[in-house]
Design an enzyme around this catalytic site. Sequence first.
Site, short mmCIF file in Angstrom:
data_model
loop_
_atom_site.label_atom_id
_atom_site.label_comp_id
_atom_site.label_asym_id
_atom_site.label_seq_id
_atom_site.Cartn_x
_atom_site.Cartn_y
_atom_site.Cartn_z
N CYS A 272 49.76 -60.34 -52.31
CA CYS A 272 50.15 -59.00 -52.70
C CYS A 272 50.47 -58.73 -54.02
CB CYS A 272 51.70 -58.64 -51.80
SG CYS A 272 51.51 -58.79 -50.19
N PRO B 299 52.19 -55.88 -59.76
CA PRO B 299 51.11 -55.26 -60.88
C PRO B 299 50.40 -56.47 -61.50
CG PRO B 299 53.25 -55.50 -61.80
CD PRO B 299 53.34 -55.76 -60.41
N GLY B 300 50.52 -57.54 -61.15
CA GLY B 300 49.55 -58.63 -61.63
C GLY B 300 50.04 -59.79 -62.49
N LYS C 79 52.37 -62.36 -62.09
CA LYS C 79 52.10 -63.75 -61.45
C LYS C 79 50.52 -64.26 -61.37
CE LYS C 79 56.56 -63.11 -58.86
NZ LYS C 79 56.50 -61.54 -58.92
N GLU D 126 45.64 -56.28 -53.53
CA GLU D 126 46.70 -55.37 -53.67
C GLU D 126 46.36 -54.24 -53.02
OE1 GLU D 126 49.48 -52.98 -54.00
OE2 GLU D 126 49.88 -55.00 -54.79
N ASP E 123 44.98 -54.05 -46.86
CA ASP E 123 46.29 -54.38 -46.05
C ASP E 123 46.26 -55.72 -46.17
OD1 ASP E 123 47.87 -55.17 -44.20
OD2 ASP E 123 48.02 -53.20 -43.69
N ASP F 256 54.26 -62.78 -52.50
CA ASP F 256 55.58 -61.90 -53.15
C ASP F 256 55.50 -60.61 -52.51
OD1 ASP F 256 57.30 -61.08 -54.88
OD2 ASP F 256 55.84 -60.65 -56.67
N CYS G 223 61.78 -60.39 -54.50
CA CYS G 223 62.78 -60.26 -55.69
C CYS G 223 64.02 -59.53 -55.10
CB CYS G 223 61.93 -59.13 -56.65
SG CYS G 223 63.04 -58.84 -57.99
#
Length: 492
Positions: free
Chosen positions: A299, A302-303, A305, A324, A350, A368, A421
Amino acid sequence: MGGQDQRNRDDRRAPQGRTERGTGRGTTSRRGAGPQARSRTVQPARRVAYDVIRAVSASDAYANLLLPGAIRDAGLSGPDAALATELAYGTLRQLGTYDAIIARAAGRDVASIDPPVLDALRLGVHQLLGTRVAPHAAVNETVNLVAGHAGRGASGFANAVLRTVAARTHEEWLDAVTEAARSDDERLGLRFAHPVWIIRALRRALAAEGREDELEALLASDNAAPEVTLVALPGLAEPREPRRPYAPTAFGSEGGDPGAVVAAAKGRVRVQDEGSQLVALALVGARPIAPGERWLDLCAGPGGKTALLAAEALRGGATLDANEVVPARAGLVRKAVAPVPLPVDVAEEDGRELAAERPGAYDRILLDAPCTGLGALRRRPEARWRKTSADVPELAALQEELLAAALGALKPGGVLAYVTCSPHLAETAAVVQTVLRDRDDVRELDAREVLRAVSRNEIDLPAPTSGSGHAQLWPHRHGTDAMFLSLLRKDG
């Protein structure tokens, strides 16, 4: 304006603004907003802050995405850009508390105040109670904002409310709005501007470490602007001074626009929370890298990691895939990994389906997972007012499905990092426990020991009272987002 007599006079004046003059919900008429009202000047930083607050309120915009462009479009820099940021973020963080103060000062529920007027009042109250802005400037410019959007009648109402607010200190207002609190959680929610359900979730998460006494420090940290932290992609850039205490890739900003630093480094240095860096580095450091390993960021948007993993994969002779499901965020992932000279295939599926299509394919997987984001409230100021406790069960179900699918895509002997998070126990330890309950081929590694091994300095990571091997980072304790990490190894 101080003194009890002045407060009494202001308390009598404040409720006199009438809904038919533009202060009531649904009365959006600009009666009285003639050329003179519309021409009243408002300082550009305040105008930008107000426009962002209005977009968040009216259009469900995200302040952290909207504000940088608004600042740029307005030509703000230096102190003006800093002021616009503080006014927008500070107002949005404290929304619930400010609404309680406005309701008390106005003598009416905030639901009866026109949204454009209410948002201006929120901005004015933050200037009066949460900044060092001179009271006359805060009142005058807010009144000008209201006059330009709702007319002179509404501006008179705003003036009366703000004069009432200015007659007391921040602490006096907190005492006033919390005196009728029905519980300790409600009192904390008003004092620290957190919904009660979040207060309770954070208390339970801290109690799981035996640290419930840190709750007020955590709530205060959520309301403090985070320091800008950057990452130097390993093997491609070197961290500068000042170094951050834990992640070897992390360093702080020396001030100014961090975008200039990122641009100068051609993307090999980028803005990224130190906690996000640590959990990605923990996946890398969980065991030595064998050349030819295949990794997956399931997942990825926005990139940030993903880019860090790509740099580490390049150094270790591994390959990296990413996924993603949201196309726009997949585009951000491709942009993030572009500075790394390693081909990264970014799928747009997915995550559950992609993992099912690739059984036993990966040596390391970063999951994540989508979550409530309660660990990043300090940098996403409106998030606390948008999420509700009703969002948690649906997210937890998705997290469990993603984790189960990701374990299926893991090779025997492979390692998976489950990350959120959010410190909410239903999204963290409970997800891991539920998924592992029916599996005897997966065991949890000691994530705290791995984090200590990758950290530059000693890091305070108490063992959960449950005996689990997971680790939880905290803004008040580590200066990071509240990142949760569980490292899972498949037998074989």
